[in-house]
Scaffold this motif. Structure first.
Motif, PDB file in Angstrom:
ATOM      1  N   GLU A   1     -15.581 104.559  83.056  1.00 20.39           N
ATOM      2  CA  GLU A   1     -16.680 104.662  82.213  1.00 20.39           C
ATOM      3  C   GLU A   1     -16.953 106.240  81.994  1.00 20.39           C
ATOM      4  OE1 GLU A   1     -19.681 102.320  83.263  1.00 20.39           O
ATOM      5  OE2 GLU A   1     -18.763 100.472  83.249  1.00 20.39           O
ATOM      6  N   MET A   2     -17.247 106.850  83.232  1.00 20.06           N
ATOM      7  CA  MET A   2     -17.694 108.280  83.059  1.00 20.06           C
ATOM      8  C   MET A   2     -16.349 109.206  82.376  1.00 20.06           C
ATOM      9  SD  MET A   2     -19.270 108.934  86.837  1.00 20.06           S
ATOM     10  CE  MET A   2     -19.821 110.635  86.237  1.00 20.06           C
ATOM     11  N   THR A   3     -15.189 108.693  82.447  1.00 22.81           N
ATOM     12  CA  THR A   3     -14.267 109.578  81.983  1.00 22.81           C
ATOM     13  C   THR A   3     -13.659 109.011  80.590  1.00 22.81           C
ATOM     14  OG1 THR A   3     -12.400 108.316  83.052  1.00 22.81           O
ATOM     15  CG2 THR A   3     -13.343 110.431  84.229  1.00 22.81           C
ATOM     16  N   LYS A   4     -14.204 107.910  79.986  1.00 24.18           N
ATOM     17  CA  LYS A   4     -14.062 107.257  78.670  1.00 24.18           C
ATOM     18  C   LYS A   4     -12.414 106.897  78.780  1.00 24.18           C
ATOM     19  CE  LYS A   4     -17.383 109.768  75.874  1.00 24.18           C
ATOM     20  NZ  LYS A   4     -18.035 110.345  76.724  1.00 24.18           N
ATOM     21  N   GLY A   5     -12.245 106.466  80.094  1.00 30.64           N
ATOM     22  CA  GLY A   5     -10.713 105.834  80.341  1.00 30.64           C
ATOM     23  C   GLY A   5      -9.699 106.808  80.632  1.00 30.64           C
ATOM     24  N   GLU A   6     -10.051 108.066  80.460  1.00 32.96           N
ATOM     25  CA  GLU A   6      -8.981 108.994  80.623  1.00 32.96           C
ATOM     26  C   GLU A   6      -8.569 109.013  82.387  1.00 32.96           C
ATOM     27  OE1 GLU A   6      -7.428 111.404  78.920  1.00 32.96           O
ATOM     28  OE2 GLU A   6      -8.269 110.210  77.106  1.00 32.96           O
ATOM     29  N   MET A   7      -9.440 108.714  83.198  1.00 32.56           N
ATOM     30  CA  MET A   7      -9.137 108.665  84.595  1.00 32.56           C
ATOM     31  C   MET A   7      -9.238 107.219  84.972  1.00 32.56           C
ATOM     32  SD  MET A   7     -10.670 111.940  86.141  1.00 32.56           S
ATOM     33  CE  MET A   7     -10.153 111.491  87.877  1.00 32.56           C
ATOM     34  N   GLN A   8      -8.402 106.713  85.433  1.00 34.46           N
ATOM     35  CA  GLN A   8      -8.377 105.345  86.082  1.00 34.46           C
ATOM     36  C   GLN A   8      -7.763 105.234  87.444  1.00 34.46           C
ATOM     37  OE1 GLN A   8      -7.042 102.106  83.498  1.00 34.46           O
ATOM     38  NE2 GLN A   8      -7.617 103.567  81.744  1.00 34.46           N
ATOM     39  N   ILE A   9      -8.729 104.777  88.455  1.00 35.26           N
ATOM     40  CA  ILE A   9      -8.200 104.444  89.851  1.00 35.26           C
ATOM     41  C   ILE A   9      -7.745 103.059  89.938  1.00 35.26           C
ATOM     42  CG2 ILE A   9      -8.991 104.777  92.140  1.00 35.26           C
ATOM     43  CD1 ILE A   9     -11.297 106.862  91.209  1.00 35.26           C
ATOM     44  N   THR A  10      -6.394 103.035  90.811  1.00 30.49           N
ATOM     45  CA  THR A  10      -5.988 101.863  90.831  1.00 30.49           C
ATOM     46  C   THR A  10      -6.579 101.198  92.248  1.00 30.49           C
ATOM     47  OG1 THR A  10      -4.041 102.648  91.852  1.00 30.49           O
ATOM     48  CG2 THR A  10      -3.833 102.245  89.429  1.00 30.49           C
ATOM     49  N   GLU A  11      -6.498  99.841  92.434  1.00 28.83           N
ATOM     50  CA  GLU A  11      -6.798  99.605  93.656  1.00 28.83           C
ATOM     51  C   GLU A  11      -5.926  99.892  94.738  1.00 28.83           C
ATOM     52  OE1 GLU A  11      -7.365  95.198  93.610  1.00 28.83           O
ATOM     53  OE2 GLU A  11      -8.695  95.385  91.950  1.00 28.83           O
ATOM     54  N   GLY A  12      -4.631  99.962  94.628  1.00 34.33           N
ATOM     55  CA  GLY A  12      -3.468 100.531  95.400  1.00 34.33           C
ATOM     56  C   GLY A  12      -3.806 101.899  95.795  1.00 34.33           C
ATOM     57  N   ALA A  13      -4.636 102.866  95.199  1.00 36.71           N
ATOM     58  CA  ALA A  13      -5.043 104.137  95.569  1.00 36.71           C
ATOM     59  C   ALA A  13      -6.391 104.066  96.337  1.00 36.71           C
ATOM     60  CB  ALA A  13      -5.112 105.105  94.377  1.00 36.71           C
ATOM     61  N   LEU A  14      -7.151 103.316  95.775  1.00 37.31           N
ATOM     62  CA  LEU A  14      -8.642 103.427  96.034  1.00 37.31           C
ATOM     63  C   LEU A  14      -8.771 102.959  97.536  1.00 37.31           C
ATOM     64  CD1 LEU A  14     -11.605 103.845  95.521  1.00 37.31           C
ATOM     65  CD2 LEU A  14     -11.710 101.469  94.676  1.00 37.31           C
ATOM     66  N   TYR A  15      -8.267 101.755  97.975  1.00 38.34           N
ATOM     67  CA  TYR A  15      -8.557 101.146  99.193  1.00 38.34           C
ATOM     68  C   TYR A  15      -8.055 101.730 100.334  1.00 38.34           C
ATOM     69  CZ  TYR A  15     -11.087  97.570  96.723  1.00 38.34           C
ATOM     70  OH  TYR A  15     -12.080  96.717  95.845  1.00 38.34           O
ATOM     71  N   PRO A  16      -6.955 102.367 100.207  1.00 39.14           N
ATOM     72  CA  PRO A  16      -6.329 103.092 101.349  1.00 39.14           C
ATOM     73  C   PRO A  16      -6.914 104.299 101.552  1.00 39.14           C
ATOM     74  CG  PRO A  16      -4.501 102.547 100.189  1.00 39.14           C
ATOM     75  CD  PRO A  16      -5.954 101.995  99.214  1.00 39.14           C
ATOM     76  N   ALA A  17      -7.650 104.917 100.502  1.00 40.18           N
ATOM     77  CA  ALA A  17      -8.681 106.135 100.569  1.00 40.18           C
ATOM     78  C   ALA A  17     -10.072 105.736 101.222  1.00 40.18           C
ATOM     79  CB  ALA A  17      -8.848 106.794  99.251  1.00 40.18           C
ATOM     80  N   LEU A  18     -10.501 104.661 100.916  1.00 41.17           N
ATOM     81  CA  LEU A  18     -11.526 104.098 101.301  1.00 41.17           C
ATOM     82  C   LEU A  18     -11.479 103.727 102.897  1.00 41.17           C
ATOM     83  CD1 LEU A  18     -13.060 101.631  98.594  1.00 41.17           C
ATOM     84  CD2 LEU A  18     -13.932 103.661  99.394  1.00 41.17           C
ATOM     85  N   HIS A  19     -10.439 103.130 103.112  1.00 40.67           N
ATOM     86  CA  HIS A  19     -10.151 102.889 104.657  1.00 40.67           C
ATOM     87  C   HIS A  19      -9.925 104.105 105.418  1.00 40.67           C
ATOM     88  CE1 HIS A  19      -8.572  98.664 103.232  1.00 40.67           C
ATOM     89  NE2 HIS A  19      -9.766  98.757 103.408  1.00 40.67           N
TER      90      HIS A  19
END
Length: 112
Positions: A36-54
């Protein structure tokens, strides 16, 4: 805009900054907020997000707590005390890097 590698390299600081701005967030909420903040220009996939969170959790920069929401368990992430200390220095480091990159590439600020 193809920026998956750029996002991957700055994902930790994005997560830490979002968590510093919000008391707590769950994974899907983080992805949607970035979108939303980037108006769709940046999208974080779950495959990238959850390893980073862990990894951030294993490093002690964030903590997590589970809450039951609508009959389902939702895992929320929060900044730890170390994470609160780290976010400022990581933002400063990223700002310095972006400034140097701008100098190297002779970028001029865009006026939109």
């Amino acid at each position: 805009m193809e920026n998956k590698q750029l996002i991957k390299g700055s994902l930790n600081v994005i997560i830490l900054k979002l968590l510093s701005d919000h008391e707590k967030m769950y994974g899907y909420e983080i992805t949607q907020h970035v979108k939303e903040m980037t108006k769709g220009e940046m999208q974080i996939t779950e495959g990238a997000l959850y390893p980073a969170l862990h990894k951030l959790e294993a490093d002690g920069l964030i903590t997590s707590e589970s809450q039951k929401v609508g009959g389902r368990v939702r895992k929320y992430y929060l900044l730890s005390e170390d994470g609160q200390k780290s976010v400022s220095s990581q933002l400063d480091e990223l700002a310095g890097f972006l400034n140097n990159l701008s100098l190297l590439l002779n970028l001029k600020p865009s006026h939109q």
